[in-house]
Design a protein around this motif. Sequence first.
Motif, PDB file in Angstrom:
ATOM      1  N   ARG A 395      11.186  52.190  35.802  1.00  0.00           N
ATOM      2  CA  ARG A 395      10.896  53.278  34.812  1.00  0.00           C
ATOM      3  C   ARG A 395      12.097  53.205  33.500  1.00  0.00           C
ATOM      4  N   LEU A 396      13.116  52.587  34.121  1.00  0.00           N
ATOM      5  CA  LEU A 396      14.370  52.468  33.045  1.00  0.00           C
ATOM      6  C   LEU A 396      14.208  50.938  32.084  1.00  0.00           C
ATOM      7  N   ASN A 397      13.616  50.203  32.872  1.00  0.00           N
ATOM      8  CA  ASN A 397      13.340  48.851  32.116  1.00  0.00           C
ATOM      9  C   ASN A 397      12.283  48.741  31.371  1.00  0.00           C
ATOM     10  N   VAL A 398      11.669  49.893  30.997  1.00  0.00           N
ATOM     11  CA  VAL A 398      10.810  49.606  30.045  1.00  0.00           C
ATOM     12  C   VAL A 398      11.059  48.777  28.672  1.00  0.00           C
ATOM     13  N   PHE A 399      12.298  49.254  28.013  1.00  0.00           N
ATOM     14  CA  PHE A 399      12.563  48.756  26.852  1.00  0.00           C
ATOM     15  C   PHE A 399      14.145  48.103  26.887  1.00  0.00           C
ATOM     16  N   PRO A 400      14.338  46.973  27.607  1.00  0.00           N
ATOM     17  CA  PRO A 400      15.588  46.630  27.756  1.00  0.00           C
ATOM     18  C   PRO A 400      16.291  45.878  26.684  1.00  0.00           C
ATOM     19  N   VAL A 401      17.612  45.975  26.452  1.00  0.00           N
ATOM     20  CA  VAL A 401      18.123  45.257  25.123  1.00  0.00           C
ATOM     21  C   VAL A 401      19.338  44.627  25.505  1.00  0.00           C
ATOM     22  N   GLN A 402      19.599  43.339  25.266  1.00  0.00           N
ATOM     23  CA  GLN A 402      20.732  42.863  25.532  1.00  0.00           C
ATOM     24  C   GLN A 402      21.747  42.785  24.535  1.00  0.00           C
ATOM     25  N   ILE A 403      22.895  43.582  24.566  1.00  0.00           N
ATOM     26  CA  ILE A 403      23.891  43.301  23.732  1.00  0.00           C
ATOM     27  C   ILE A 403      24.728  42.277  23.671  1.00  0.00           C
ATOM     28  N   PRO A 404      24.955  41.175  22.706  1.00  0.00           N
ATOM     29  CA  PRO A 404      25.698  40.101  22.718  1.00  0.00           C
ATOM     30  C   PRO A 404      27.215  40.149  22.904  1.00  0.00           C
ATOM     31  N   PRO A 405      28.020  39.612  23.773  1.00  0.00           N
ATOM     32  CA  PRO A 405      29.495  39.745  23.922  1.00  0.00           C
ATOM     33  C   PRO A 405      29.984  39.171  22.482  1.00  0.00           C
ATOM     34  N   LEU A 406      31.296  39.686  22.400  1.00  0.00           N
ATOM     35  CA  LEU A 406      31.973  39.354  20.950  1.00  0.00           C
ATOM     36  C   LEU A 406      32.176  37.923  20.949  1.00  0.00           C
ATOM     37  N   ARG A 407      32.464  37.125  22.018  1.00  0.00           N
ATOM     38  CA  ARG A 407      32.389  35.726  21.878  1.00  0.00           C
ATOM     39  C   ARG A 407      31.265  34.924  21.250  1.00  0.00           C
ATOM     40  N   ASP A 408      30.073  35.629  21.434  1.00  0.00           N
ATOM     41  CA  ASP A 408      28.885  35.191  20.868  1.00  0.00           C
ATOM     42  C   ASP A 408      28.427  35.621  19.439  1.00  0.00           C
ATOM     43  N   ARG A 409      29.331  36.425  18.949  1.00  0.00           N
ATOM     44  CA  ARG A 409      29.173  36.801  17.622  1.00  0.00           C
ATOM     45  C   ARG A 409      30.645  36.663  16.550  1.00  0.00           C
TER      46      ARG A 409
END
Length: 571
Positions: A395-409
């Motif tokens: 139910r929670l995983n309907v719309f997952p979004v991965q927030i990139p870590p600072l080292r990748d941005r």
Amino acid sequence: MTIEFEAKLNHVDIQDLTSLIQFESTEGKIWFGEQLILFMQLPALAAFRRELVNSIGVERAKGFFMRLGYQGGLRDAELARRLRPDSDDMALFWTGPQLHSLRGMVKNRPIKIEIDKESGHFYGELEWVDSWEVEIVQTELGQIDEPACWSLLGYACAYTSAIMGQEIIFREVSCRGCGDERCLIVGKPAREWEDAAEFSRYFTAEPIIEELYSLQSQVKSLRSSLARHQGQYYGIGDSPDYKNACKKIDKAAQSKVSVLLLGETGVGKEVIARSVHLRSDRAEKAFVAVNCAAIPQELIEAELFGVEKGAFTGANQSRAGRFERADGGTIFLDEVVELTPRAQASLLRVLQESEVERVGGVNTRKVDVRVIAATNESLEQAVKDGKFRADLFYRLNVFPVQIPPLRDRLDDLPLLVEHFLAKFHNDYSKRTLGLSDKSWRFIKNYSWPGNIRELKNVIERGVILTDNHETISLESLFASVGPEAVNTDDTHVYSEGQVVKPSNIKTTDGWVDTLINQQIGLDSIEEQLINRAMAMTNDNVSAAARLLNLTRPALAYRLKKLSENDSTNLK
């Protein structure tokens, strides 16, 4: 104090200054202490000065160069105090002319210098020999009608003011650039010059510039207000990975779908959650944030879903839980994996039936709440381990979004640093000169295990430990970094907050001998290392770069080179 100087001043050793110059020819950098410096051709500077005069006029161009020199003077005064903390006032003052000479700007010949900091008295009279600005005027631009040493004058004013602790103004009373026999400057406190206020305007941004900045600030404020009104404020960042995450969230914001934010600790999941709320039609209603890991497990149900009077010892009155308080709005459940099994069951009921039942109660209450959950752990693994309900996960995983870590941005570092500097300058009522070049180099190679939260704390510490009008040193940012890390160049690997010298990395000689005996070339070794790192990270360039202790652009360049070589070999 009055000194008949030239003999006494010329004995001041300059070795401590020359030792600060370090060349990194392979990296294309020249360091002076913690600051990057440049070698530039005089004809190029002359062309730039000519273009500036033609574009904005002599007066505005003069102000530009004087402010340029002024900034250099402030930074050199800071450097002088660090290098010679025990020097007397005269030696400290003379460090400025020495630095000017060391950089090839001008040779200073003292005529008369009087310094008494206690009484605030200062008088300086010096001759400038072979000024670089006179040089370009005479050889490139042609004689002008007024003194030409603009940046040198700004430097002298700023440096001496910083050393004396009061505003000192130097004026060029004669200049070879306008046909005089020599360049002569006189300096004294601003109060002793009749036209001090008029002269000081050169050190303030031109009215036209201020007006443009004011307009830009207004536009930025309007855009920010509009963005907040529309709920499109997602924090700070322009890097592709971060913008892609924000675009994905934006698509879900207008719906009622539950959102699951995934990412390491400190990446800014709550900022994103608030942004989703602002972007939705629930923006005028409540946003309630809950850190599930911070609430004792025996109280988590009561906190989230409310409690009826007498439900347990200490429940002296009925009270609403966080879900009821968020009715009509949004609730953010951070570290949702920490919920107890009973709390998970109650949360599932909220998601399925839109109703809550208080602890100790018998009646249900309807709630209209948008749920945004977040975790820095793998919920899938928690389901496998029996720690998290599978049906709740789905139910929670309907719309997952991965927030990139600072080292990748890391491209967002300048924006983030500027934002935090402005915040803490305001919070602590001070104004630093920003990060030193050494500090910038370090933070761009640092792995940021604590992500944006760590960066925020680091900048705050740097602002606290740095005085007004001084640059923030590496030691101020990272208390655990020793002088050996600061005084070296690219001889360190930055990983998880630790500084490791490559010379300390233990290896055996056997494999090195094998490579040499088999006549395996460096290019081949590099290619194998890159291919292996890419394979280990499933072709994630940022992750592979970290394995190889390279920046992402550096690895991308090498990959492009390998690709081009492969294409050439196929022809």
